[in-house]
Design a protein around this motif. Structure first.
Motif, short mmCIF file in Angstrom:
data_model
loop_
_atom_site.label_atom_id
_atom_site.label_comp_id
_atom_site.label_asym_id
_atom_site.label_seq_id
_atom_site.Cartn_x
_atom_site.Cartn_y
_atom_site.Cartn_z
N ALA A 153 0.81 -1.08 -0.02
CA ALA A 153 0.00 -0.05 0.08
C ALA A 153 0.91 1.15 -0.01
CB ALA A 153 -0.78 0.01 1.24
N HIS A 154 2.00 1.29 0.64
CA HIS A 154 2.78 2.30 0.52
C HIS A 154 4.16 2.44 -0.09
CE1 HIS A 154 0.41 2.07 4.26
NE2 HIS A 154 -0.02 3.16 3.81
N HIS A 155 4.20 1.27 -0.95
CA HIS A 155 5.45 1.33 -2.08
C HIS A 155 6.77 0.73 -1.40
CE1 HIS A 155 2.55 3.67 -4.50
NE2 HIS A 155 2.72 4.59 -3.53
N PHE A 156 6.95 -0.10 -0.18
CA PHE A 156 8.12 -0.12 0.29
C PHE A 156 8.12 -1.79 0.38
CE2 PHE A 156 5.93 0.69 4.12
CZ PHE A 156 5.71 -0.22 4.95
N ALA A 157 7.07 -2.54 0.07
CA ALA A 157 7.06 -4.04 0.18
C ALA A 157 7.79 -4.82 -0.90
CB ALA A 157 5.43 -4.76 0.31
N PRO A 158 8.35 -5.85 -0.76
CA PRO A 158 8.07 -6.77 0.47
C PRO A 158 9.71 -6.49 1.17
CG PRO A 158 8.63 -8.23 -1.48
CD PRO A 158 8.83 -6.76 -1.90
N GLU A 159 9.98 -6.44 2.36
CA GLU A 159 11.09 -6.22 3.14
C GLU A 159 11.24 -7.89 3.81
OE1 GLU A 159 13.53 -4.72 2.85
OE2 GLU A 159 12.94 -2.80 1.95
N ILE A 160 11.49 -8.75 3.26
CA ILE A 160 11.52 -10.04 4.15
C ILE A 160 12.67 -10.23 4.81
CG2 ILE A 160 9.70 -11.35 2.32
CD1 ILE A 160 12.48 -12.99 1.51
N HIS A 162 13.62 -8.28 6.66
CA HIS A 162 13.55 -7.56 8.20
C HIS A 162 12.28 -8.31 8.87
CE1 HIS A 162 16.74 -4.94 7.40
NE2 HIS A 162 16.19 -4.77 6.25
N MET A 163 12.07 -9.54 8.40
CA MET A 163 11.03 -10.11 9.42
C MET A 163 11.79 -10.87 10.59
SD MET A 163 9.87 -13.27 7.01
CE MET A 163 10.77 -14.56 6.19
N ARG A 171 22.52 -8.12 16.14
CA ARG A 171 21.40 -6.65 15.91
C ARG A 171 21.63 -6.33 14.54
NH1 ARG A 171 18.58 -3.45 18.91
NH2 ARG A 171 19.55 -3.93 20.90
N CYS A 172 20.62 -6.24 13.67
CA CYS A 172 20.23 -6.01 12.40
C CYS A 172 20.62 -4.46 12.17
CB CYS A 172 19.17 -6.31 11.71
SG CYS A 172 19.03 -5.93 9.92
N ASN A 173 21.20 -3.99 10.87
CA ASN A 173 21.37 -2.69 10.74
C ASN A 173 19.98 -1.93 10.96
OD1 ASN A 173 24.07 -2.98 10.01
ND2 ASN A 173 23.91 -3.30 7.75
N CYS A 174 18.97 -2.50 10.78
CA CYS A 174 17.78 -1.59 10.79
C CYS A 174 17.44 -1.55 12.38
CB CYS A 174 16.51 -2.48 10.20
SG CYS A 174 15.69 -3.86 11.08
N GLY A 178 17.55 -10.23 15.31
CA GLY A 178 17.02 -11.59 14.80
C GLY A 178 16.21 -11.43 13.60
N CYS A 179 16.68 -10.40 12.81
CA CYS A 179 15.95 -10.27 11.33
C CYS A 179 16.50 -11.43 10.37
CB CYS A 179 16.51 -9.15 10.65
SG CYS A 179 15.47 -7.69 11.17
#
Length: 312
Positions: A153-160, A162-163, A171-174, A178-179
């Motif tokens: 809906a907001h143009h940034f999917a998918p960011e799998i 970072h699930m 720690r992930c860069n985000c 545990g990403c």
């Protein structure tokens, strides 16, 4: 004829692409993002005209231009909403390029356009739904559902990448712990390979890195695992386990026909795919039903240009 642009933080790559997905000419320039978006837009147009002149083609023979952007793009408005590596926020890229070349211009995230290329002309051709996962420095992805890019809906999917799939204390860069990409990226293999080399200086991982721990690559770990190095096998088996967890999650959520693996780690080929498929089978929810076929990407670095060119 279409023009495809693979816009990266390091290089601008432009290609002329025929309707069957064949690239007939390419050119590139350094991006140098510090110059600002106006200079980059001008370079894209200049590269396009250089290719047209080289091939003796008029701009009138070109149907459209598509651009794969390393960030969040709003195709309808022709705006790059955010591109961190280019230092861009709300950049009217399509409007700027049209100052130089009068063509319909389409834009999408670069992972999404690569997924579109693989779905149309690569490992996913013939399917209506596919997920492309790139296993590189991070874990990128693109979803093709009912033959179209799904960007949310907001143009940034998918960011799998970072699930969150566990609590590994990394720690992930985000900012989260545990990403998926802290488990399944090339960076994860490098991190664990360095730990192994410190524990056991006799590991082949270190030998393949010429004795320099800081030079260890994901390929070093995989090559050592192929030679049955104990440390490397442990790392690789753990890697496959968590990559399978992420893939099973995707299958449970979207039930695609095909899952396509790209990026440097996927170059391991069957050495990765065979144990990965076995692990997925063991963890799949509906074992009595068909599920996504897992394949290696076919188009390599051409996917960005091809996918961008066929945007509409």
């Amino acid at each position: 004829m279409r023009i495809g642009v693979d816009l990266g933080g390091t290089n601008i790559a432009v290609g002329l692409v025929e309707e069957d997905g064949k690239i007939i000419a390419t050119g590139s320039r350094p991006t140098k993002p510090e110059r600002g978006y106006e200079a980059i837009a001008r370079d894209i147009a200049e590269l396009s005209f250089e290719l047209l002149d080289r091939m003796g083609i008029s701009v009138k023979d070109v149907k459209s231009m598509g651009i794969g952007v390393p960030g969040v793009a709003d195709n309808e408005r022709g705006i790059v909403i955010r591109a961190v590596n280019l230092f861009w926020t709300k950049v009217p890229l399509a409007k700027e390029i049209r100052k130089y070349i009068d063509l319909p211009i389409y834009m999408e995230n670069d992972a999404n356009v690569a997924a579109l290329a693989e779905a149309t002309f690569g490992a996913g051709r013939g399917s209506k739904s596919s997920v492309t996962i790139t296993l590189g420095t991070g874990v990128g992805s693109g979803f093709i559902l009912d033959g179209k890019i799904y960007s949310g809906a907001h143009h940034f999917a998918p960011e799998i990448g970072h699930m969150v799939i566990g609590d590994n204390g990394i720690r992930c860069n985000c900012g989260k712990i545990g990403c998926f990409e802290t488990y399944a990226s090339a960076t994860a293999l490098i991190r664990e390979g360095k730990k192994a080399a410190k524990r056991n200086p006799n590991t082949l991982i270190l030998k393949f890195a010429n004795g320099d721990i800081e030079s260890i690559t994901a390929k070093n770990v995989i090559d050592a695992a192929k030679q049955y190095d104990e440390e490397a096998l442990k790392i690789f088996e753990e890697y496959v386990k968590y990559l399978a967890i992420g893939i099973v999650n995707i299958i449970n959520l979207f039930d695609p026909e095909v899952i396509i693996l790209g990026g440097g780690v996927a170059n391991a080929g069957d050495f990765l795919l065979k144990p990965l498929k076995k692990e997925v089978v063991e963890n799949i929810l509906f074992k009595e039903l068909p599920y996504a076929d897992i394949r290696k990407a076919e188009l390599g670095n051409d996917a960005g240009i091809i996918g961008a060119a066929i945007l509409s």
